[in-house]
Structures are given as structure tokens and as C-alpha cells.
Write an enzyme that holds these catalytic residues in place. Sequence first.
Site, PDB file in Angstrom:
ATOM      1  N   HIS A  16     -20.198   8.163   1.906  1.00 51.75           N
ATOM      2  CA  HIS A  16     -20.468   6.781   2.322  1.00 51.75           C
ATOM      3  C   HIS A  16     -21.978   6.536   2.238  1.00 51.75           C
ATOM      4  O   HIS A  16     -22.764   7.374   2.689  1.00 51.75           O
ATOM      5  CB  HIS A  16     -19.973   6.571   3.755  1.00 51.75           C
ATOM      6  CG  HIS A  16     -20.170   5.162   4.216  1.00 51.75           C
ATOM      7  ND1 HIS A  16     -19.365   4.118   3.803  1.00 51.75           N
ATOM      8  CD2 HIS A  16     -21.103   4.614   5.026  1.00 51.75           C
ATOM      9  CE1 HIS A  16     -19.791   2.993   4.350  1.00 51.75           C
ATOM     10  NE2 HIS A  16     -20.847   3.266   5.096  1.00 51.75           N
ATOM     11  N   ASP A  64     -14.451   5.067   7.768  1.00 57.49           N
ATOM     12  CA  ASP A  64     -15.807   5.637   7.827  1.00 57.49           C
ATOM     13  C   ASP A  64     -16.132   6.277   9.184  1.00 57.49           C
ATOM     14  O   ASP A  64     -17.277   6.234   9.647  1.00 57.49           O
ATOM     15  CB  ASP A  64     -16.864   4.564   7.493  1.00 57.49           C
ATOM     16  CG  ASP A  64     -16.644   3.943   6.121  1.00 57.49           C
ATOM     17  OD1 ASP A  64     -16.176   4.672   5.219  1.00 57.49           O
ATOM     18  OD2 ASP A  64     -16.920   2.751   5.946  1.00 57.49           O
ATOM     19  N   ARG A 118       0.828  -1.217   0.000  1.00 62.99           N
ATOM     20  CA  ARG A 118       0.000   0.000   0.000  1.00 62.99           C
ATOM     21  C   ARG A 118       0.857   1.259   0.000  1.00 62.99           C
ATOM     22  O   ARG A 118       0.477   2.284  -0.572  1.00 62.99           O
ATOM     23  CB  ARG A 118      -0.927   0.013   1.219  1.00 62.99           C
ATOM     24  CG  ARG A 118      -2.019  -1.029   1.137  1.00 62.99           C
ATOM     25  CD  ARG A 118      -3.024  -0.895   2.275  1.00 62.99           C
ATOM     26  NE  ARG A 118      -3.867  -2.081   2.322  1.00 62.99           N
ATOM     27  CZ  ARG A 118      -4.952  -2.263   1.578  1.00 62.99           C
ATOM     28  NH1 ARG A 118      -5.351  -1.335   0.751  1.00 62.99           N
ATOM     29  NH2 ARG A 118      -5.656  -3.373   1.659  1.00 62.99           N
ATOM     30  N   ASN A 177     -14.982  12.049   1.949  1.00 61.64           N
ATOM     31  CA  ASN A 177     -15.505  10.815   1.358  1.00 61.64           C
ATOM     32  C   ASN A 177     -17.021  10.854   1.429  1.00 61.64           C
ATOM     33  O   ASN A 177     -17.591  11.530   2.286  1.00 61.64           O
ATOM     34  CB  ASN A 177     -14.990   9.612   2.160  1.00 61.64           C
ATOM     35  CG  ASN A 177     -15.509   8.288   1.637  1.00 61.64           C
ATOM     36  OD1 ASN A 177     -15.478   8.035   0.424  1.00 61.64           O
ATOM     37  ND2 ASN A 177     -15.983   7.429   2.523  1.00 61.64           N
ATOM     38  N   LEU A 205      -6.464   3.431   2.186  1.00 67.41           N
ATOM     39  CA  LEU A 205      -5.236   4.236   2.126  1.00 67.41           C
ATOM     40  C   LEU A 205      -4.451   4.041   3.423  1.00 67.41           C
ATOM     41  O   LEU A 205      -5.044   3.787   4.481  1.00 67.41           O
ATOM     42  CB  LEU A 205      -5.609   5.712   1.936  1.00 67.41           C
ATOM     43  CG  LEU A 205      -6.320   6.014   0.608  1.00 67.41           C
ATOM     44  CD1 LEU A 205      -7.092   7.327   0.677  1.00 67.41           C
ATOM     45  CD2 LEU A 205      -5.324   6.038  -0.549  1.00 67.41           C
TER      46      LEU A 205
HETATM   47  C1  GAR Z   1     -21.536   5.343  -4.009  1.00 68.23           C
HETATM   48  O1  GAR Z   1     -22.785   4.866  -3.582  1.00 68.23           O
HETATM   49  C2  GAR Z   1     -20.659   5.699  -2.820  1.00 68.23           C
HETATM   50  O2  GAR Z   1     -21.382   6.211  -1.742  1.00 68.23           O
HETATM   51  C3  GAR Z   1     -20.074   4.344  -2.485  1.00 68.23           C
HETATM   52  O3  GAR Z   1     -19.804   3.753  -3.722  1.00 68.23           O
HETATM   53  C4  GAR Z   1     -20.729   4.236  -4.688  1.00 68.23           C
HETATM   54  C5  GAR Z   1     -19.931   4.751  -5.860  1.00 68.23           C
HETATM   55  O4  GAR Z   1     -20.773   5.080  -6.924  1.00 68.23           O
HETATM   56  N1  GAR Z   1     -18.907   4.478  -1.693  1.00 68.23           N
HETATM   57  C6  GAR Z   1     -18.545   3.593  -0.780  1.00 68.23           C
HETATM   58  O5  GAR Z   1     -19.148   2.576  -0.554  1.00 68.23           O
HETATM   59  C7  GAR Z   1     -17.268   3.962  -0.040  1.00 68.23           C
HETATM   60  N2  GAR Z   1     -17.041   3.064   1.040  1.00 68.23           N
HETATM   61  P1  GAR Z   1     -20.252   6.017  -8.084  1.00 68.23           P
HETATM   62  O6  GAR Z   1     -18.941   5.406  -8.585  1.00 68.23           O
HETATM   63  O7  GAR Z   1     -21.321   5.919  -9.123  1.00 68.23           O
HETATM   64  O8  GAR Z   1     -20.069   7.386  -7.534  1.00 68.23           O
END
Ligand code: GAR
Length: 219
Positions: free
Chosen positions: A115, A151, A71, A113, A99
Amino acid sequence: MSVQTAKKRVAILISGRGSNMVSLIEAARAPDYPAEIVLVLANRPDAAGLTRAREAGIPARAIDHKAFSDRTGFDAALQAELDAAGIELIVLAGFMRILTDAFVEAWAGRMINIHPSLLPLFKGTHTHERALEAGVRLHGCTVHYVVPELDAGPIVAQAAVPVLPGDDADALAARVIVQEHRLYPAALALIAGGGAVLDGGRVRLAETEHDAGAALISL
Ligand code: GAR
């Protein structure tokens, strides 16, 4: 007379389709939007969002995490790209790679971010399935600052949606993503414009922004 300040230089990090990225790119086209999306990076060369970013005229590059043995090496490559582009704020939008603590700490207060749950409920993955299993009546999404614990960072903005009879995970996800696309540009605008600031591990809105703060909550 309004004082024109420089737009914050933002990089969006993605792993997949990039629908949140598109909503941010579109919002940032407004002349008075306080951030400029100058770079999109993906940890997967096949991330569909890379093509969407290029179509929108934004430089977009893949840094394939599989090309690195650890990483730390991947994060160093990421940092080099961010430095070269003079990035001031990182926006994670469906970026599914953990990360290192060192990278997160280097960007403390400068990385956010989104979530797909009402944090602190349902950290991690499969949030919509878990919300249905838990039987909650409200679900939603959260924009938060990134800290080393997954998160868990200070919350900037949240939007809630109802869980309706007959919902499956896809139906619920479809209702949540509509709110994500509205919430993320509003949250980034407040942060980049200085209207939302970190204060003792929480996010405080500047007094001048209390009206705009309504955009950070939605029921
Ligand atoms: C979104 O729903 C975002 O909230 C989630 O991934 C999706 C990405 O969609 N993120 C996570 O789960 C982060 N842990 P997108 O590529 O269409 O924006």
C-alpha cells in the site's frame, strides 16, 4: 550445510502496469530466493502488466471482473485458477479490486499487499495527494497481510521517504515507488522463507532473521 526447502508457489494479482510485479519476478530469479512466481492474474484484460509478465516467461491470465454479476463469482474464478496452479501465497501488487471476506478469510496468513502510504495513515486511494494535503513530512509504503478490513492487516515492512518542498503527487509517488520495488521483494523473501511469522495479529521476525529484518524498515 544449508537445508534446501521447497520454494513457495506464488501468484501475483495485478490491475495495471505491474512495476511491483516486475521487481518481484526479477528478485525471484535468484537461485536462493525462497519463492517462485508461477502465475500472474489480472482483473482487467488491458492490464499492461500481463504483457510484461509474459515477456518474463510467467503464465499470465486475465479474469475480467466485468464478466461476473457479483464479487463471489469473480472470486470463485480466481480461486479455481489458484487451485489449478497449486498456489501457496498470494501477492497483491496494485490489485485494485475488493475481494470478498470469504476469499480473504480462506487465504488468511497467506496473502500480502503493498500500500502506498505509511499505514495506518491514508488507507484507501489517492494516498500521495492526501499526504500532501495533510502536510506530513514523512510518507512511504507498507507491506501488510490482507484482512477483511481494507488496508488494516498486520504490518510486515515499511519504508519512509521525505516529503520535499515543491512536491506534487507525481513527484512523491515517484519517490515512494522506488522504495516499493526494494521493500516488496525483501518482505516476500522473509515470509516465504519462514523468517517472518504471524503471531497474535502482529508479524514477528524469527531470531535468526533479525539482521534480515533491517531490510523491512527503511528511512
Ligand atoms: C503501487 O504504488 C501500489 O502500492 C498501489 O498501486 C501501485 C501499483 O503500481 N497499490 C494500491 O494502491 C493498493 N491499494 P504497479 O502496478 O506499477 O505495481
